[in-house]
Scaffold this motif. Structure first.
Motif, PDB file in Angstrom:
ATOM      1  N   ASP A  94       8.832  10.985 -48.055  1.00  0.00           N
ATOM      2  CA  ASP A  94       7.198  10.849 -49.352  1.00  0.00           C
ATOM      3  C   ASP A  94       6.428  10.225 -49.705  1.00  0.00           C
ATOM      4  O   ASP A  94       5.533   9.668 -49.435  1.00  0.00           O
ATOM      5  N   SER A  98       2.560   9.835 -48.790  1.00  0.00           N
ATOM      6  CA  SER A  98       1.757   9.624 -49.390  1.00  0.00           C
ATOM      7  C   SER A  98       0.739   8.449 -49.204  1.00  0.00           C
ATOM      8  O   SER A  98      -0.356   8.691 -49.233  1.00  0.00           O
ATOM      9  N   ARG A 181      10.305   8.421 -57.279  1.00  0.00           N
ATOM     10  CA  ARG A 181      10.641   8.872 -56.044  1.00  0.00           C
ATOM     11  C   ARG A 181      12.096   9.444 -55.943  1.00  0.00           C
ATOM     12  O   ARG A 181      13.314  10.209 -56.028  1.00  0.00           O
ATOM     13  N   LEU A 199      13.466  20.128 -48.332  1.00  0.00           N
ATOM     14  CA  LEU A 199      13.076  18.666 -48.207  1.00  0.00           C
ATOM     15  C   LEU A 199      12.803  18.200 -47.172  1.00  0.00           C
ATOM     16  O   LEU A 199      12.080  17.209 -46.927  1.00  0.00           O
ATOM     17  N   ARG A 203      10.412  17.943 -42.724  1.00  0.00           N
ATOM     18  CA  ARG A 203      10.527  16.606 -41.396  1.00  0.00           C
ATOM     19  C   ARG A 203      11.508  16.177 -39.999  1.00  0.00           C
ATOM     20  O   ARG A 203      11.448  14.447 -40.801  1.00  0.00           O
TER      21      ARG A 203
END
Ligand code: BTN
Length: 253
Positions: A94, A98, A181, A199, A203
């Protein structure tokens, strides 16, 4: 060294050089007075460790750090420890997505993060041998180091944020982003409310691929179906669906 609370860590050490941040964290683990989580960062490691007998290569500009966690039964039940490595990979994924929104960030079960097919981060979770119960989450993330400097066999298979973006990054900001995170996800691991499959799956590098996994005494081959809620890798083999709890994925295509 940086004293005081920093991005949720209650004890912070930033070293110019150590043997291994995981080894330093293990040395701190028996100190019952140490405020946790503790964060140990090093600009350089002389004996960085990877999974198994592997060493971890890094050079100036990389992030190498370990987070020492309270893993007593009330803080992080032992039954959930196997989820910590995958959860850390989610937090890294994540963070990288970002920072590099155009890049293809993927998670390779159980503890690697890839960008565009090349490894950018490895995670090594260890349990120090002595009580009280602690968990060490070691992260090696290639940030501003260039893989052209790496030994040939690593160079071909790995990348860094700077190699991907063509620019350098503020390492403290990257670390802060990642810590926030990770420390937000870990309480969900502890209370059993983390939806890891939701989650992980978007990916998942291995999803739908043919995989070859070195398990303890055999090689398992088949089609990867992703992971389940316990963090096991699901592999459809000729004899049925295998749930892999450990092993090294040697090849995938
Ligand atoms: C792997 O991909 O095999 C895991 C690599 C983990 C490397 C990190 S760097 C910080 C921490 N300290 C170590 O000695 N290893 C981990």
């Amino acid at each position: 060294m940086v004293p005081g609370e920093w991005f949720g860590a209650r004890h912070v050490e930033w070293h110019e050089e150590v043997d291994s941040t995981n080894t330093r964290a293990a040395a701190l683990a028996s100190d019952v007075e140490l405020p946790l989580p503790a964060l140990i960062v090093a600009d350089a490691q002389t004996a960085g460790r990877g999974r198994g007998a592997n060493r971890w290569w890094s050079s100036a500009g990389a992030l190498t750090f370990s987070v020492l966690l309270d893993a007593t039964e009330s803080a992080l039940p032992a039954a959930r420890w196997p989820l910590v490595s995958l959860t850390t990979a989610v937090a890294v994924g994540d963070t990288l997505a970002s920072l590099l929104p155009q890049s293809d960030v993927q998670l390779k079960w159980p503890n690697d993060v890839y960008i565009a097919g090349k490894k950018v981060c490895g995670i090594l979770v260890e349990v120090p041998p002595l009580r009280p119960a602690r968990l060490i989450v070691g992260v090696g993330l290639n940030v501003n180091n260039r893989l052209v400097d790496a030994p040939e066999e690593i160079h071909a298979r790995a990348t860094s944020l700077a190699d991907e973006a063509g620019e350098t990054f503020d390492r403290e900001a990257v670390l802060g982003n990642l810590m926030q995170r990770l420390l937000a996800l870990l309480p969900l691991v502890a209370d059993g409310s983390l939806d890891l499959v939701r989650l992980w799956q978007p990916r998942c590098l291995l999803q739908g691929k043919h995989v070859w996994i070195d398990a303890s005494d055999s090689t398992i081959a088949g089609r990867c179906l992703g992971i389940d809620a316990s963090g096991a890798l699901l592999v459809r083999t000729e004899t049925g669906i295998e749930r892999m709890f450990a092993g090294v994925v040697k090849r995938w295509e």
